[in-house]
Design an enzyme around this catalytic site. Structure first.
Site, PDB file in Angstrom:
ATOM      1  N   LYS A 190      -7.104  -2.186   0.824  1.00 19.95           N
ATOM      2  CA  LYS A 190      -7.656  -1.586   2.021  1.00 19.95           C
ATOM      3  C   LYS A 190      -6.879  -0.264   2.315  1.00 19.95           C
ATOM      4  O   LYS A 190      -7.510   0.793   2.784  1.00 19.95           O
ATOM      5  CB  LYS A 190      -7.170  -2.324   3.414  1.00 19.95           C
ATOM      6  CG  LYS A 190      -5.661  -2.551   3.792  1.00 19.95           C
ATOM      7  CD  LYS A 190      -4.974  -1.467   4.475  1.00 19.95           C
ATOM      8  CE  LYS A 190      -3.328  -1.750   4.623  1.00 19.95           C
ATOM      9  NZ  LYS A 190      -2.928  -0.799   5.152  1.00 19.95           N
ATOM     10  N   THR A 247      -6.714   0.632   9.388  1.00 15.47           N
ATOM     11  CA  THR A 247      -6.084   1.520   8.292  1.00 15.47           C
ATOM     12  C   THR A 247      -7.182   2.972   8.219  1.00 15.47           C
ATOM     13  O   THR A 247      -6.570   3.713   8.021  1.00 15.47           O
ATOM     14  CB  THR A 247      -5.815   1.234   7.104  1.00 15.47           C
ATOM     15  OG1 THR A 247      -4.686  -0.116   7.402  1.00 15.47           O
ATOM     16  CG2 THR A 247      -4.624   1.781   6.644  1.00 15.47           C
TER      17      THR A 247
HETATM   18  O1  LIG Z   1       0.425   3.888   7.331  1.00 10.43           O
HETATM   19  P1  LIG Z   1      -0.268   3.034   6.144  1.00 10.43           P
HETATM   20  O2  LIG Z   1      -1.874   3.327   5.816  1.00 10.43           O
HETATM   21  O3  LIG Z   1       0.666   2.595   4.869  1.00 10.43           O
HETATM   22  O4  LIG Z   1      -0.828   1.711   6.667  1.00 10.43           O
HETATM   23  C1  LIG Z   1      -0.020   0.608   7.560  1.00 10.43           C
HETATM   24  C2  LIG Z   1       0.014  -0.636   7.642  1.00 10.43           C
HETATM   25  O5  LIG Z   1      -0.524  -1.233   6.272  1.00 10.43           O
HETATM   26  C3  LIG Z   1      -1.097  -0.794   8.645  1.00 10.43           C
HETATM   27  O6  LIG Z   1      -1.401  -2.212   8.857  1.00 10.43           O
END
Ligand SMILES: O=P(O)(O)OC[C@H](O)CO
Ligand SMILES: NC(=O)c1ccc[n+]([C@@H]2O[C@H](COP(=O)([O-])OP(=O)(O)OC[C@H]3O[C@@H](n4cnc5c(N)ncnc54)[C@H](OP(=O)(O)O)[C@@H]3O)[C@@H](O)[C@H]2O)c1
Length: 330
Positions: A190, A247
């Site tokens: 993701k 995200t």
């Molecule tokens: O800030 P990111 O893109 O690393 O996302 C944070 C977490 O994985 C969200 O669930």
């Protein structure tokens, strides 16, 4: 039950989970950075990563790894994926008579093998209880005790029952999951799709393109996940669709912000500097690209993000190539 939880890694995620866990337990929070530990001790706050949420009294700060884990009832690893194996080596060196359950909150792959972090863990500790915490959960919101639902995945229900009660309380709802591979692949993938939607939004491509990238991103994540023995249902759940939507659409995401900067014309190193924190999608896109190539699986969005980050292809050219692919059935 007041137990002791060792939290390894005092970035945003380790700190947020420490604050949540400290409502019911004693927490030993460890950082490899001595100055950071001293600062957190003095301020009773992680000013670098979560400046809005002071520590409850039940959090203690540690710079000594051994002292952090020696009396822990469970160990939570919340470092970037680049440091995961190093943490396992530190644990192994301790030669504990019995390793307590280890929960990983890291979202990524093993960079040296292209494999799952769980496989790396089992190679080091074949018989230990190992579970993976994932799902839509921004650190800042968890630290503020906003309602959050996550998944914890493990090999069997016994292992899940040993750790879920530590996390499932107050504002955090935990769903057990028996697909440890699918949950890890979704949590890693993701991030790459969030970079792609950030690039698209940074280029000003609009809401239609964003929705297309999320939907087709889910399709390719599922394709690779099933090929790696994940359960198709996982990708529709919290660790899959849930975390992907979070995200890819909210600017709290570092991966999405990194993509936005690239779409707005910043160079890769400039975008990293602007974000100033871990960007796991950038760490692992090469691993995903290589998996697709060696397994013969079509991963068009990940391929384009790889080309932008590693082959100097311009974001505009790359995203337009996605749209000009040959027509196919959904
Ligand atoms: O800030 P990111 O893109 O690393 O996302 C944070 C977490 O994985 C969200 O669930
Ligand atoms: N933040 C979130 O909302 C969130 C939510 C869910 C999952 N996650 C996942 O959690 C993991 C950690 O992310 P994060 O958000 O906490 O990152 P972060 O806020 O950027 O912090 C990274 C932390 O890791 C430390 N670190 C770096 N290299 C290390 C090493 N070799 N050994 C030990 N510690 C090291 C850094 O210390 P120094 O900077 O002092 O060197 C810093 O404290 C990632 O896999 C991420 O995807 C994050």
């Amino acid at each position: 039950m007041n137990k002791t939880i060792a939290v390894i890694g005092a970035g945003s995620w380790g700190t947020a989970l420490a604050i949540h866990l400290a409502a019911k337990h004693s927490v030993n929070l460890w950082s490899h950075n001595k100055e950071h530990v001293a600062e957190m001790r003095a301020l009773r706050l992680n000013e670098r990563f979560l400046p809005e949420t002071p520590f409850p009294d039940s959090i203690s700060l540690f710079e000594d790894f051994n002292e952090t884990v020696i009396n822990a009832d469970i160990i939570l690893i919340a470092t970037p994926s680049t440091a995961f194996n190093e943490m396992l080596q530190k644990l192994q060196k301790l030669q504990l008579p019995k390793l307590p359950p280890v929960v990983s909150a890291t979202k990524g792959l093993d960079h040296s093998t292209n494999g799952f972090l769980s496989d790396t863990f089992y190679q080091t500790f074949p018989n230990a209880n190992f579970t993976v915490l994932s799902g839509p959960s921004f650190a800042k919101e968890v630290a503020k005790l906003y309602p959050t639902a996550i998944a914890i995945a493990g090999k069997n229900e016994l292992e899940l029952e040993a750790v879920i009660p530590y996390f499932h309380h107050d504002n955090m709802r935990v769903y057990g999951n028996l697909d440890i591979k699918g949950v890890q692949l979704a949590g890693a993938y993701k991030n790459v799709i969030a970079i792609a939607t950030g690039i698209s939004d940074g280029l000003g491509f609009g809401a239609n393109a964003r929705a297309a990238l999320i939907t087709r991103g889910l399709a390719e994540m599922t394709r690779l996940g099933i090929a790696l023995q994940g359960d198709p249902e996982t990708f529709k759940g919290l660790a899959g669709l849930g975390d992907l939507v979070l995200t890819a659409t909210d600017n709290q995401s570092r991966n999405r912000r990194f993509g936005l900067y690239l779409g707005q014309g910043l160079k890769t190193n400039e975008a990293f500097e602007e974000v100033g924190q871990v960007v796991e999608g950038a760490n692992i896109v090469k691993n995903i690209y290589e998996l697709g190539e060696t397994m013969g699986i079509d991963l068009p969005i990940a391929q384009q993000v790889y080309k932008i980050l590693h082959k100097n292809v311009l974001p505009n050219t790359s995203l337009r190539q996605l749209l000009s692919r040959e027509q196919k059935i959904e």
